[in-house]
Design a protein around this motif. Structure first.
Motif, PDB file in Angstrom:
ATOM      1  N   ARG A 102       0.868  -1.185   0.000  1.00 23.54           N
ATOM      2  CA  ARG A 102       0.000   0.000   0.000  1.00 23.54           C
ATOM      3  C   ARG A 102       0.901   1.230   0.000  1.00 23.54           C
ATOM      4  N   ILE A 103       0.736   2.094  -0.983  1.00 27.27           N
ATOM      5  CA  ILE A 103       1.642   3.243  -1.069  1.00 27.27           C
ATOM      6  C   ILE A 103       0.871   4.537  -1.318  1.00 27.27           C
ATOM      7  N   LYS A 105       1.292   8.251  -3.487  1.00 26.10           N
ATOM      8  CA  LYS A 105       2.049   8.777  -4.637  1.00 26.10           C
ATOM      9  C   LYS A 105       1.629  10.227  -4.878  1.00 26.10           C
ATOM     10  N   THR A 111       4.721   8.829 -14.224  1.00 24.98           N
ATOM     11  CA  THR A 111       4.075   7.560 -13.861  1.00 24.98           C
ATOM     12  C   THR A 111       2.757   7.387 -14.634  1.00 24.98           C
ATOM     13  N   ASN A 117       0.061   3.089 -12.223  1.00 22.91           N
ATOM     14  CA  ASN A 117      -1.038   2.707 -11.312  1.00 22.91           C
ATOM     15  C   ASN A 117      -1.701   1.385 -11.698  1.00 22.91           C
ATOM     16  N   VAL A 127      -2.448   1.982  -4.695  1.00 21.60           N
ATOM     17  CA  VAL A 127      -1.812   3.302  -4.829  1.00 21.60           C
ATOM     18  C   VAL A 127      -2.852   4.373  -4.552  1.00 21.60           C
ATOM     19  N   ASP A 129      -3.272   8.356  -4.903  1.00 18.38           N
ATOM     20  CA  ASP A 129      -2.718   9.629  -5.368  1.00 18.38           C
ATOM     21  C   ASP A 129      -3.044  10.695  -4.337  1.00 18.38           C
TER      22      ASP A 129
END
Lengths: 454, 245
Positions: A102-103, A105, A111, A117, A127, A129
């Motif tokens: 889990r990040i 961005k 990207t 994504n 992801v 945003d």
């Protein structure tokens, strides 16, 4: 696959919406004008910015190696990606090694260009945003329509609807302040709980090995400062040689983009803090090909301010999605054919060549001239289709011979006067919403013969 | 001074009055003007469509017709810009280069070469000036709103010499009208929307006439005005500069 003309025809089905879109972006363009005019040295700044980029691109290999060496010395891991696929794999590898799924961005058009994504989603990585505009289009499951203002195509009522559905705000709530506050609470939770953060890069400095990320929301900083792993993704053209050059670009970037004197946050990242990992992925993805195309090399000077989109009368009336590529607008129309000539052959034609884009460009990219040049390259390459080629050959035949030209002109005018339905019909795109010009009995040439030639 | 009159193909066929006004204006100012009978088109429609490689016939014809003159003058900024930027002839490049440097858009010729300070015309009407992009940004006929630079305008300088004229202001002084050559049919929807917006700016500010240095932009706006049954007329700038004298 629909082309720009078809997609913009759809966009134009709702004229009040087109008016709103046009006026919103024109307002940004006017803010840009005001900001530019506060600096008497504006045109010199543009020239300096353009020259430095030109110099950098001419020595890109050296500066990239210098940057790599300095960044590594600062404790940053540098990765090289030849294309979008490699870029995505590198990012995934770093995340997988740390067991992160889990990040967060922050804004990065690179990207988007690499379709990171959906790639990560397929690998089971979530992801979020964190740029507000990007979060909004992410909730709507749409790509950004503008590189600086990703959700400029959405009205606040539509955003309220999305937030109601996904973030639990009250139905019908459209007050920007309330919606922003809700997004803030939602994003805070993500910043605090996610261990890895991806950011873009606005400028990378060869002499120091540092990079600079510009945001108005501070979301890149929140992500990067709280995460154990910071991955910065950058196109190789983002490089500038020295720190002192940065002042020129920072003065131009925000003024060109939104009319602000400077972005709210211009954060320098130089070395990871104790216990943190910092990675930089240097991505080519067609850039060295474009560097090798002499006529299109200048497009790599782009600092992604979006000014060309705001000023473009076509962009304002067709919307960013009509360009069917990550980077829309005039600059996108000269970058995209480099990646795929067939898929993006329509984009250099989505312009009247009015030249306004080249005039607002803070790094003086000859955008409209490159659009013209792309048209030549694409048609020579056969991307126009056989019918277009034949009609152009017929036109060439008519216009190369004065006798044929005069006869055709006379016949054409006769038809327009006597059998107007030959052209006044739905098959003629001119006639759909415009009347045809009246055909005079006499051409100028015929008048001249009668009145001046003794 | 011998001037070759270059009348673009669509002006020749559809707007002969713009050609006649240009010729008469130059004659009134004492210029010897010749219209070479075998001219056709500068080749721009093909070049802007990406077929510059098919324009050799047009280029050869153009050089044949115009190489011998002191100046080449035309009532179209767009066609002049095309000649200036793109007319080449591999076996007669020296002549082609002379053509490129001697070709002038009519208002620039009047202000820069003839340096006129007075015109005989009278036109007591409200007029909106449409600044065509190729003339303005390409040939620098006037200052551009995007640049931080001193303001000037060759067409306005001339229009201000016309007796009785009332020039109206515009909300967006130099936005494109959306004609764009073949763009007007290949991107019909956006082209028309741009044209409608451009026309509205003039109408809302009370124009009775819309004028400009390019008949092609005016033709596009005229098509939109007529479809609306508007009484507002388009007129090439030379027709106003030459009016009522």
């Amino acid at each position: 696959m629909k082309n720009h003309a078809q997609l913009s025809q759809e966009f134009n089905a709702n004229e009040p919406r087109v008016n709103w879109h046009d006026e919103t972006l024109w307002w940004v363009r006017q803010k840009r004008d005001k900001a530019a005019n506060t600096l008497p040295e504006w045109e010199q700044l543009r020239e300096a910015a353009s020259s430095i980029k030109y110099h950098t691109l001419s020595n890109l290999n050296d500066y990239l190696q210098q940057f790599e060496a300095n960044a590594e010395q600062n404790g940053v891991t540098v990765h090289w990606a030849a294309d979008a696929k490699e870029h995505n794999e590198i990012v995934h590898r770093i995340l997988a090694a740390e067991g992160v799924n889990r990040i967060v961005k922050s804004k990065s058009m690179l990207t988007e260009e690499c379709h990171l994504n959906p790639y990560l989603a397929e690998k089971g990585i979530d992801v979020i945003d964190t740029d507000l505009g990007e979060r909004i289009v992410q909730l709507a499951d749409e790509p950004p329509s503008h590189i600086v203002l990703p959700c400029i195509h959405k009205k606040k009522e539509e955003i309220g609807e999305l937030f109601h559905e996904h973030l639990g705000t009250a139905k019908g709530e459209a007050d920007p302040q309330v919606l922003t506050a809700a997004a803030r609470v939602h994003l805070r939770e993500k910043f605090l709980t996610r261990r890895a953060a991806i950011t873009g890069v606005n400028f990378a400095i060869a002499e120091t090995g540092e990079f600079v990320v510009c945001t108005n929301e501070g979301n890149a900083d929140m992500g990067a400062h709280l995460a154990d792993v910071h991955i910065a993704c950058m196109g190789i053209e983002k490089l500038i040689p020295q720190r002192r050059h940065l002042s020129i670009y920072l003065r131009l970037l925000a003024r060109s983009a939104t009319g602000q004197p400077v972005t709210t946050y211009s954060s320098h990242f130089r070395r990871p803090r104790a216990g943190q990992q910092m990675h930089i992925v240097l991505v080519d993805n067609g850039r060295s090909t474009q560097l090798g195309r002499e006529e299109f090399r200048n497009s790599l000077k782009c600092i992604r301010c979006g000014a060309c989109m705001n000023t473009c009368p076509v962009y304002r009336r067709s919307g960013g999605h009509s360009y069917h590529t990550a980077i829309a607008g005039p600059i996108g129309a000269i970058l995209a054919p480099n990646l795929d000539m067939k898929q993006y052959a329509d984009l250099p034609f989505a312009s009247t060549l009015c030249g306004s884009c080249s005039n607002v460009c803070p790094v003086k990219i000859d955008i409209h001239d490159q659009l013209y040049k792309w048209r030549q390259v694409l048609m020579k390459d056969g991307q126009g289709g056989a019918a277009k080629g034949l009609s152009m050959k017929a036109m060439n035949f008519t216009l190369s011979s004065p006798g044929v030209y005069r006869t055709a002109g006379k016949a054409g005018r006769w038809f327009l006067r006597n059998v107007p339905f030959v052209v006044n019909n739905p098959l003629n795109p001119w006639y759909k919403q415009r009347d045809m010009p009246e055909a005079p009995k006499q051409s100028f040439g015929e008048w001249y013969q009668q009145n001046r030639k003794k | 001074m011998r001037v070759g009159l270059f009348i673009p193909c669509y002006v020749d066929q559809f707007y002969p009055n713009a050609g006649i006004a240009t010729l008469q204006l130059l004659e009134k100012l004492g210029v010897e003007v010749v219209y070479p009978a075998n001219q056709t088109c500068c080749g721009q429609p093909m070049a802007n469509s990406g077929f510059e490689h098919l324009t050799e016939g047009c280029n050869r014809l153009f050089v044949d017709q115009f190489a011998g003159f002191d100046y080449i003058v035309s009532p179209s900024g767009s066609c002049v810009l095309h000649v200036k930027d793109h007319l080449h002839l591999h076996d007669r490049e020296q002549e082609a280069e002379q053509v490129r440097t001697k070709v002038y858009e009519i208002t620039a010729f009047l202000t820069d070469i003839l340096q006129v300070t007075a015109l005989p015309g009278r036109f007591p009407h409200k007029v909106g000036l449409h600044q065509s992009c190729h003339g303005q940004r390409g040939l620098h006929l006037s200052a551009m709103s995007e640049l931080v630079a001193p303001k000037f305008s060759k067409p306005l300088q001339l229009l201000n010499m016309v007796e009785g004229i009332e020039l109206i202001p515009l909300k967006r002084e130099d936005e494109c009208c959306g004609f764009g050559g073949t763009f007007c049919v290949t991107e019909e929807a956006v082209s028309v929307k741009m044209g409608k917006d451009r026309v509205s700016d003039h109408l809302e500010n009370g124009a009775q006439f819309i004028t400009g240095t390019d008949m092609s932009c005016l033709m596009h706006m005229e098509g939109i005005l007529r479809r609306r049954n508007s009484q507002v007329k388009v007129m090439h700038i030379t027709e106003i500069l030459n009016a009522g004298s």
